[in-house]
Design a protein around this motif. Structure first.
Motif, PDB file in Angstrom:
ATOM      1  N   UNK A  67       0.707  -1.047  -0.134  1.00  0.00           N
ATOM      2  CA  UNK A  67       0.193  -0.063  -0.044  1.00  0.00           C
ATOM      3  C   UNK A  67       0.922   1.276  -0.044  1.00  0.00           C
ATOM      4  N   UNK A  68       1.922   1.096   0.707  1.00  0.00           N
ATOM      5  CA  UNK A  68       2.754   2.445   0.702  1.00  0.00           C
ATOM      6  C   UNK A  68       3.197   2.677  -0.574  1.00  0.00           C
ATOM      7  N   UNK A  69       4.045   1.501  -1.250  1.00  0.00           N
ATOM      8  CA  UNK A  69       4.485   1.734  -2.702  1.00  0.00           C
ATOM      9  C   UNK A  69       3.355   2.177  -3.447  1.00  0.00           C
ATOM     10  N   UNK A  70       2.175   1.732  -3.418  1.00  0.00           N
ATOM     11  CA  UNK A  70       1.131   2.248  -4.262  1.00  0.00           C
ATOM     12  C   UNK A  70       0.875   3.707  -3.933  1.00  0.00           C
ATOM     13  N   UNK A  71       0.777   3.951  -2.927  1.00  0.00           N
ATOM     14  CA  UNK A  71       0.330   5.442  -2.213  1.00  0.00           C
ATOM     15  C   UNK A  71       1.321   6.346  -2.849  1.00  0.00           C
ATOM     16  N   UNK A  72       2.742   6.132  -2.916  1.00  0.00           N
ATOM     17  CA  UNK A  72       3.686   6.938  -3.435  1.00  0.00           C
ATOM     18  C   UNK A  72       3.476   7.011  -5.073  1.00  0.00           C
ATOM     19  N   UNK A  73       3.129   6.004  -5.598  1.00  0.00           N
ATOM     20  CA  UNK A  73       2.865   5.962  -7.108  1.00  0.00           C
ATOM     21  C   UNK A  73       1.679   7.013  -7.357  1.00  0.00           C
ATOM     22  N   UNK A 124       4.541 -10.912 -10.033  1.00  0.00           N
ATOM     23  CA  UNK A 124       3.982  -9.733 -10.648  1.00  0.00           C
ATOM     24  C   UNK A 124       2.697 -10.476 -11.726  1.00  0.00           C
ATOM     25  N   UNK A 125       1.557  -9.808 -11.483  1.00  0.00           N
ATOM     26  CA  UNK A 125       0.584 -10.146 -12.147  1.00  0.00           C
ATOM     27  C   UNK A 125       0.217  -9.343 -13.317  1.00  0.00           C
ATOM     28  N   UNK A 126       0.698  -9.766 -14.438  1.00  0.00           N
ATOM     29  CA  UNK A 126       0.706  -8.497 -15.582  1.00  0.00           C
ATOM     30  C   UNK A 126      -0.810  -8.181 -16.092  1.00  0.00           C
ATOM     31  N   UNK A 127      -1.746  -9.083 -15.846  1.00  0.00           N
ATOM     32  CA  UNK A 127      -3.294  -8.761 -16.375  1.00  0.00           C
ATOM     33  C   UNK A 127      -3.636  -7.582 -15.335  1.00  0.00           C
ATOM     34  N   UNK A 128      -3.196  -7.282 -14.105  1.00  0.00           N
ATOM     35  CA  UNK A 128      -3.627  -6.636 -13.135  1.00  0.00           C
ATOM     36  C   UNK A 128      -3.197  -5.104 -13.971  1.00  0.00           C
ATOM     37  N   UNK A 129      -1.978  -4.868 -14.348  1.00  0.00           N
ATOM     38  CA  UNK A 129      -1.435  -3.879 -14.982  1.00  0.00           C
ATOM     39  C   UNK A 129      -2.115  -3.479 -16.294  1.00  0.00           C
ATOM     40  N   UNK A 130      -2.168  -4.673 -16.948  1.00  0.00           N
ATOM     41  CA  UNK A 130      -2.919  -4.524 -18.180  1.00  0.00           C
ATOM     42  C   UNK A 130      -4.226  -3.609 -18.053  1.00  0.00           C
ATOM     43  N   UNK A 363      -8.343  -7.536  -0.914  1.00  0.00           N
ATOM     44  CA  UNK A 363      -7.597  -8.440  -1.357  1.00  0.00           C
ATOM     45  C   UNK A 363      -6.099  -8.437  -1.197  1.00  0.00           C
ATOM     46  N   UNK A 364      -5.645  -9.613  -0.276  1.00  0.00           N
ATOM     47  CA  UNK A 364      -4.047  -9.610  -0.308  1.00  0.00           C
ATOM     48  C   UNK A 364      -3.413  -9.745  -1.832  1.00  0.00           C
ATOM     49  N   UNK A 365      -2.690  -8.969  -2.082  1.00  0.00           N
ATOM     50  CA  UNK A 365      -1.810  -8.953  -3.238  1.00  0.00           C
ATOM     51  C   UNK A 365      -0.974  -7.791  -3.798  1.00  0.00           C
ATOM     52  N   UNK A 366       0.120  -7.901  -3.763  1.00  0.00           N
ATOM     53  CA  UNK A 366       0.847  -6.586  -4.381  1.00  0.00           C
ATOM     54  C   UNK A 366       0.297  -5.999  -5.587  1.00  0.00           C
ATOM     55  N   UNK A 367       0.370  -6.984  -6.663  1.00  0.00           N
ATOM     56  CA  UNK A 367      -0.052  -6.428  -7.992  1.00  0.00           C
ATOM     57  C   UNK A 367      -1.481  -5.675  -7.977  1.00  0.00           C
ATOM     58  N   UNK A 368      -2.559  -6.198  -7.510  1.00  0.00           N
ATOM     59  CA  UNK A 368      -3.726  -5.605  -7.287  1.00  0.00           C
ATOM     60  C   UNK A 368      -3.637  -4.354  -6.724  1.00  0.00           C
ATOM     61  N   UNK A 369      -3.068  -4.292  -5.533  1.00  0.00           N
ATOM     62  CA  UNK A 369      -3.089  -3.174  -4.679  1.00  0.00           C
ATOM     63  C   UNK A 369      -2.111  -2.097  -5.261  1.00  0.00           C
ATOM     64  N   UNK A 370      -1.069  -2.343  -5.830  1.00  0.00           N
ATOM     65  CA  UNK A 370      -0.487  -1.212  -6.454  1.00  0.00           C
ATOM     66  C   UNK A 370      -1.064  -0.815  -7.565  1.00  0.00           C
ATOM     67  N   UNK A 371      -1.735  -1.691  -8.571  1.00  0.00           N
ATOM     68  CA  UNK A 371      -2.301  -1.439  -9.702  1.00  0.00           C
ATOM     69  C   UNK A 371      -3.588  -0.348  -9.392  1.00  0.00           C
ATOM     70  N   UNK A 372      -4.369  -0.765  -8.340  1.00  0.00           N
ATOM     71  CA  UNK A 372      -5.585  -0.126  -8.192  1.00  0.00           C
ATOM     72  C   UNK A 372      -5.098   1.420  -7.642  1.00  0.00           C
ATOM     73  N   UNK A 373      -4.159   1.590  -6.989  1.00  0.00           N
ATOM     74  CA  UNK A 373      -3.807   2.880  -6.454  1.00  0.00           C
ATOM     75  C   UNK A 373      -2.927   3.472  -7.605  1.00  0.00           C
TER      76      UNK A 373
END
Lengths: 397, 622
Positions: A67-73, A124-130, A363-373
């Protein structure tokens, strides 16, 4: 039907290098909803996973870091002018396709589907960033054709641009994400001004395709869907399966968990469905059921209200955007979030098939959290730019 | 910068309509979910809560069998058997206190115990390990089990579980070696030795079972069973298979062990014995008398039985005299005095001293036992006939020379500290020295300081010296093998269940002493003569024995406790493969009790047929 809904004025674009101190102009309601959901997620993961992980705070700690990484982005994106992305549309689209093809080539598999790429420290889950790349690129393509928005060709071209990645994601197979891709495309066309008749035609085509996939192809001996996907699609219709590995059983347990929370929830220690491991995937797909069991109707209602707040802000930002690109981005991101929330929560409460898409920010998961942010950062950028334009700080041609 | 088509946005009525439609869709979707949640949580919440309460998982431990313990030839010494245990799940007992009390009373009657005891046990165990079954009684009869099962409705929450118990097929043989199992303690759980052990698991708590627990214990499996509110299993969620423990092969030779124990039992007095391979420290046999049947410990022993097994009036059967006995050694100590005298240059092998039957020092007369006098003799002859006066003189010379010569060599050869055997509970013993006694005297714990007389007594193994058979066997082994002080060990090899070696147990010698070959040959020739030549102290005992042995008797005076009989022997004398040390309390002269027992052990080891009567009187007293 409106013929030409927009005035013939363009909007200037800020060069990236211009100093900007716009962070205080972000949408604080949107920010509050975002932070609220992150906080809820961390608290919930802490209890959902206390008995399973080696260290009881493993998932909540990591979710916090993501979440911190995502919030910075998010803050970074909010402070730049999103309009620049329009120029990069081809690169963004190719990048998205490249990622999706890459995962098909060398991705790792969980339960029979290839969805992620193994990176050091991170899966890393590319379809999230997609999803976000698709919103950015497709909005630009729609904008390019906005003069000819009523042409059949425009609709079919945009749908084609969306369907190519959709089918590739479906082949991973990741049914849930492909639904999001389609919904993003539909929302962009809708806000872009596509004729109602085109939507009717698309609906007809979809019905025909569904018949082909679900009825005709299996009869012809070439089933398109994998066994577990068909299980998932149909399981919510019959939940009394006692086999713990079956989808019906999982749904049944999720529903029992949510129901047993009643009005105010059972608290951490009495939440037996979660603690005793009856609830499968309690930190990812079924995190909403954990909220339901632990915090009851009140807690689940608060989480849903926070999502409703996100969607409302997306629509609000759509209407105040300084240009159409911003409006389209807001529509795409809003559609993306709404689809994810409805499909995931719908699966948890037993009114939708389980498709394995994460609940945004929960949901727990880096790709999802970061991409959503990241997506919310773009939304914030649209808001900031709109306020600056309204204040007359950006030049208007 | 101008981008075509990106117009300044104005919200037209058409766009407003479309946004409103999107908002409407979102509203409808959220409304659907809200109503569904309302239905699930508010309208049918109670139903789902009841369902959730029916959903319970019981984790059932699948016990892993412990490894077998076998002797060096594969004879099974410790085995497993399955037994039935009555358990109760506290959370499944009736909620109503009155009905619960009635059930406890019924159960106590069936199990033959008091209801209060059961209640206390359930309360205690469920506090320690919540949600786990409490074992009320292990190894119940099949009749009891059948009765409980037939009347299941009257005993809600009661279960019968199969458990593994230890079985000792040879009863008392080796009883002092194996040790017992017990539930792991909280302190042990913090120790890395017990990684993977869970509260409630049983681990080795004494003896070999403790020493080699990490090999012998397996890893318990677990099966997670989903049960409904009535505790009826609804399905198995997952299972982890148990991993059985590894087999432990001991250096023990069952024949030697059995011969040793029956020789001691036959004599009927408390004592201990050790048989050891002097080349590597492998213990071929080690036992204590009186012994006990370890099978009584398999299912947990009652306090009264335990008390009886520890009672000194009963001979304290649990005490392992082979490693815990604290006895003066009598003349068997002369091997150590000889080594000290020869190695330090007090004597040479041919130095002749005069034995006139007594030695007067400071007004006290130290005499030979039985009033004998042997005249002029050198060290080998002094060992053969066990001349006390000869060694009194050695003790006096050593005291005059100073520097604790004999004490130093006694410690080097393994006395005064534990030998390091792989068996817990070993004692250190005592090597008396001037410093030790003078310190006690300064603290007013004894009536007098060290005198030359103390050293004179010490040189013949009398007085304050305390040693056990294992220490003596280690000392004799060091002379037998030419100077290596071995580390005695009972475990020989860790194996898989098919007997394939996984790990050899070989601790290696503790230290090497530079024993001169002349020292060794003088001592061994003296001991050989003692057991073989006319006039030798144990010659009558070994008359006709086909293997030439070299051994020393010992008779230690213990005042009111009678004479402690000792015999320590190595065989064959020229290339010893076995050292046997035997001691018997109140056994009289060494040749009367300990030596015949040692002969029986050697006979078993070398496969010599024909028995010799126990308790042959020797013609030489010491």
């Amino acid at each position: 039907m409106p013929q030409q809904p927009h005035t013939p004025f363009g909007t200037g674009v800020q060069p990236f290098s211009e100093p900007r101190v716009r962070i205080f102009k972000i949408d604080f309601v949107l920010l509050a909803a975002t932070l609220g959901l992150i906080a809820f997620s961390i608290v919930t993961l802490d209890s959902a996973t206390a008995d399973t992980a080696a260290t009881s705070h493993y998932f909540s700690m990591r979710q916090g870091i993501y979440a911190v990484i995502g919030l910075v982005l998010m803050v970074t994106l909010a402070s730049i002018d999103y309009s620049r992305f329009r120029e990069l549309k081809t690169g963004l689209y190719i990048g998205m396709m490249g990622l999706i093809v890459l995962v098909l080539g060398l991705g790792g598999a969980t339960r029979g589907s290839r969805r992620w790429i193994e990176l050091p420290f991170f899966r890393f889950q590319p379809s999230e960033l997609g999803k976000v790349l698709l919103v950015l690129a497709l909005s630009a393509f729609v904008l390019d054709r906005v003069r000819y928005i009523n042409d059949r060709q425009t609709t079919s071209r945009i749908m084609l641009l969306a369907l190519v990645p959709t089918l590739l994601v479906m082949a991973q197979p990741d049914l849930g994400t492909s639904i999001i891709y389609v919904n993003i495309a539909l929302a962009l066309l809708f806000v872009g001004g596509t004729k109602w008749t085109h939507f009717a035609a698309l609906a007809g085509l979809a019905a025909a395709a569904a018949t082909l996939v679900l009825v005709i192809a299996p009869l012809a001996g070439t089933p398109v869907l994998k066994g577990y996907q068909k299980d998932r699609l149909t399981a919510f219709l019959h939940k009394d399966n006692a086999d713990p590995r079956s989808q019906g059983y999982q749904l049944n347990q999720a529903q029992t968990a949510i129901g047993s929370g009643r009005q105010t929830g059972r608290g951490v220690h009495r939440a037996t469905q979660t603690r005793l491991g009856f609830l499968p995937e309690s930190h990812t797909d079924f995190v909403f059921a954990v909220v339901g069991e632990r915090f009851g109707f009140v807690g689940a209602g608060i989480v849903l209200s926070l999502y409703a707040l996100l969607i409302w802000r997306a629509l609000r930002i759509l209407t105040i955007s300084k240009n159409l690109y911003g409006a389209l981005l807001a529509a795409g991101i809003g559609a993306m979030l709404l689809t994810q929330v409805f499909v995931n929560v719908g699966g948890n409460v037993g009114i939708m098939p389980i498709t394995g898409i994460p609940l945004p920010l929960m949901s727990y998961g880096g790709s999802s959290v970061i991409v959503t942010l990241v997506a919310l950062g773009i939304l914030q950028s649209v808001y900031v730019q709109a306020r600056e334009a309204a204040a007359g700080k950006t030049e208007t041609i | 910068m101008y981008l075509p088509g990106d117009k300044r946005m104005i919200v037209t009525p058409s766009l407003a309509l479309r946004v409103a439609i999107l908002g409407g869709i979102a509203l409808v979707l959220f409304a659907i979910i809200f109503f569904r949640l309302w239905y699930l949580q508010v309208l049918s919440g109670d139903k789902y809560l009841a369902e959730a309460n029916d959903n319970r998982v019981r984790e059932v431990k699948v016990e892993a069998p412990r490894g077998q313990i076998v002797d060096r030839n594969g004879t099974v010494l410790v085995d497993n058997r399955t037994a039935l245990a009555v358990q109760v799940l506290p959370q499944r007992l009736d909620n109503d206190p009155a009905r619960r009390a009635r059930e406890t009373r019924r159960l106590a009657q069936v199990l033959g115990t008091r209801p209060g005891k059961l209640r206390k046990q359930i309360l205690h165990d469920s506090k320690v390990l919540p949600f786990s079954p409490v074992t009320l009684k292990t190894d119940v009869s099949l009749d009891t089990v059948l009765y409980l099962q037939e009347n299941q409705t009257r005993f809600p929450g009661v279960d019968v579980e199969r458990v593994f118990l230890r079985k000792y097929p040879h009863d008392a043989v080796g009883a002092h070696l194996f040790g017992t199992l017990g539930e792991v303690t909280k302190k042990q759980l913090k120790d890395s030795r017990y990684n993977g052990v869970q509260l409630g698991d049983r681990v080795g708590q004494s003896g070999i079972e403790y020493q080699y627990d990490r090999y012998l214990r397996g890893r318990n499996g677990a099966s997670r069973i989903q049960v409904d509110a009535m505790g009826r299993p609804k399905g198995e969620l997952s299972i982890r298979d148990p991993v059985p423990g590894k087999q432990l092969r001991l250096a023990i030779d069952f024949g030697v062990q059995k011969a040793g124990q029956s020789a001691l039992t036959g004599f009927g007095k408390p004592g201990g014995f050790v048989a050891m391979d002097p080349r590597n420290g492998q213990v071929l046999g080690l036992g204590s008398n009186p012994s006990f049947n370890p099978n009584v410990f398999a299912k947990g022993v009652s306090a009264s039985v335990y008390k009886r097994l520890q009672d000194p009036n009963n001979g304290a059967p649990l005490a392992n005299r082979a490693i815990q006995g604290l006895y003066p050694t009598g003349s068997s100590f002369k091997l150590i005095s000889s080594t000290a005298a020869l190695q330090s240059g007090l004597l040479s092998p041919s130095t002749v001293l005069f034995d006139g039957g007594s030695l007067n020092v400071g007004g006290i007369s130290f005499r030979n036992a039985g009033g004998a006098s042997y005249g002029a003799l050198a060290l080998p002859r002094a060992l053969q006939v066990s001349s006390d006066v000869f060694f009194y003189r050695v003790g006096l010379m050593a005291d005059q020379r100073g520097g604790d010569i004999i004490q130093k060599w006694a410690r080097r050869l393994g006395l005064g500290h534990p030998t390091g055997i792989d068996l817990p509970g070993e004692v250190a013993g005592l090597v008396p020295s001037p410093a030790w006694r003078n310190r006690l005297f300064r603290k007013h714990l004894t009536d007098r300081p060290w005198t030359p007389g103390d050293n004179i007594n010490f040189a013949v193994g009398q007085g304050d010296l305390q040693a056990d058979p294992l220490q003596m066997a280690t000392a004799y082994s060091a002379i037998a093998n030419g100077g290596r002080v071995v580390t005695p060990h009972i475990g020989m090899r860790v194996e898989d269940s098919d007997g394939r070696a996984l790990q050899e147990i070989d601790p290696g010698p503790k230290r090497r002493l530079g024993i001169a070959p002349a020292t060794r040959s003088a001592i061994i020739s003296g001991l050989r003569a003692a057991a073989n030549d006319p006039g030798g102290t144990s010659e009558p005992v070994f008359r006709g024995f086909p293997i030439t042995v070299a051994g020393k008797t010992g008779t230690a005076e213990r005042g009111a406790q009678g004479d402690q009989s000792w015999y320590v022997v190595m065989a064959p004398y020229n290339d010893p493969r076995i050292v046997v040390a035997v001691t018997i309390e109140r056994g009289g002269f060494g040749a009367e009790a300990a030596a015949p027992a040692a002969r029986r052990i050697l006979a078993a080891y070398f496969g010599v047929k024909g028995k010799k009567a126990v308790g042959t009187a020797g013609n030489a007293p010491n």
